[in-house]
Enzyme design. Sequence first.
Site, PDB file in Angstrom:
ATOM      1  CD  GLN A  43      -2.877  -1.039   2.401  1.00 37.26           C
ATOM      2  OE1 GLN A  43      -3.956  -0.486   2.287  1.00 37.26           O
ATOM      3  NE2 GLN A  43      -2.482  -1.563   3.540  1.00 37.26           N
ATOM      4  CG  LEU A  44       4.289   3.683   2.710  1.00 36.22           C
ATOM      5  CD1 LEU A  44       3.457   4.958   2.720  1.00 36.22           C
ATOM      6  CD2 LEU A  44       4.968   3.463   4.063  1.00 36.22           C
TER       7      LEU A  44
ATOM      8  CB  ALA B  13       6.864  -5.260   6.637  1.00 35.68           C
ATOM      9  CE1 TYR B  14       4.955 -14.061   6.793  1.00 31.37           C
ATOM     10  CE2 TYR B  14       3.770 -12.944   8.556  1.00 31.37           C
ATOM     11  CZ  TYR B  14       3.958 -14.052   7.745  1.00 31.37           C
ATOM     12  OH  TYR B  14       3.134 -15.139   7.894  1.00 31.37           O
ATOM     13  CB  THR B  15       1.935  -6.873   6.731  1.00 34.78           C
ATOM     14  OG1 THR B  15       1.577  -7.293   5.410  1.00 34.78           O
ATOM     15  CG2 THR B  15       3.027  -5.817   6.661  1.00 34.78           C
TER      16      THR B  15
ATOM     17  CE1 TYR C  27       3.768  -6.774  10.919  1.00 32.11           C
ATOM     18  CE2 TYR C  27       2.291  -5.805  12.551  1.00 32.11           C
ATOM     19  CZ  TYR C  27       3.060  -5.686  11.409  1.00 32.11           C
ATOM     20  OH  TYR C  27       3.130  -4.483  10.763  1.00 32.11           O
TER      21      TYR C  27
ATOM     22  CE  LYS D  66       7.202  -3.565  11.044  1.00 35.20           C
ATOM     23  NZ  LYS D  66       7.814  -3.252   9.733  1.00 35.20           N
TER      24      LYS D  66
ATOM     25  CD1 TRP E 136      -4.945   0.344  13.648  1.00 29.73           C
ATOM     26  CD2 TRP E 136      -6.923   1.387  13.574  1.00 29.73           C
ATOM     27  NE1 TRP E 136      -5.564   0.167  14.849  1.00 29.73           N
ATOM     28  CE2 TRP E 136      -6.778   0.786  14.843  1.00 29.73           C
ATOM     29  CE3 TRP E 136      -8.081   2.102  13.300  1.00 29.73           C
ATOM     30  CZ2 TRP E 136      -7.736   0.875  15.839  1.00 29.73           C
ATOM     31  CZ3 TRP E 136      -9.050   2.191  14.295  1.00 29.73           C
ATOM     32  CH2 TRP E 136      -8.885   1.578  15.542  1.00 29.73           C
TER      33      TRP E 136
END
Length: 285
Positions: free
Chosen positions: A12-13, A62-64, A127, A131, A152
């Site tokens: 997304q980012l 990242a692993y999200t 998670y 992080k 979020w």
Amino acid sequence: MDKILVTGANGQLGSDLSDLSASYSEFEWIFADRTKITLDDLELLGVQLNEIKPDVIFNCGAYTAVDKAETEKELAFTINHLAVELIAKYAFENSLKLIHISTDYVFDGSSSSALSEEADTNPINTYGESKLAGELACLKKNPNSIIIRTSWVYSKFGNNFVKTMQRLMQERDEINVVNDQIGSPTYAADLAKVMINIIRSSNWIPGIYNYSNEGEISWYEFALSIKELGGYKCKVEGIESSLYPTPAKRPRFSLLDKKKIKETYNLQIPDYKKSLKKMFIQLKS
């Protein structure tokens, strides 16, 4: 011309940064998906960084998969900890600027007031643990890094809560949404602009910063805002988290205090509803 490497380019980012990049032609942009920057293969990652030779790294990869991380712990830690450690070390040794993206999930949710950058961390899922390990390694290997914790995240790109709600509200007559997890959403396009502004400013102050949109709401209230803006007829009911069990626990309260980033970089952060409205408009255009 500085070369900016964006990892996690398809996220997304990363997608919002790509969308904005045409307006910032003073930089050479390298958008790296998993084939260009392989965060789960550390040996290959080192080779790839040496080939690209960036001047700036935006580490958005990242692993999200929060729930999946409970059964894929090793992979989550490889991507969110060890790869971050390697990137930070590379950035330090080559005098690069590094902005690394982290999460509100480093907190346990027991606070009742907005969390500052100095608040005690105590992740309650794999998670969050991975992080936090990435944050610590990043600052140890490269004290000149900037880490931005966010929460979020949603965007017009990819899968996220807003898009899921839009779909469900059109498919169903009634949905349930948890009402006892409190925080604030982050519109990825807003965060992308902040990252670019930090690089463009002459004010590089390393350390951890918090960023999300303004507002203190539950997921249920967020869903009500989506319903209102979309004009959906679906009935939205608030329920307790205990009625919607997930493999990974979520922090009940993770509202971020944004005072530090606002003061350091002279930011006006939009209210969450204003940014949500922007996304609705963009999706229609």
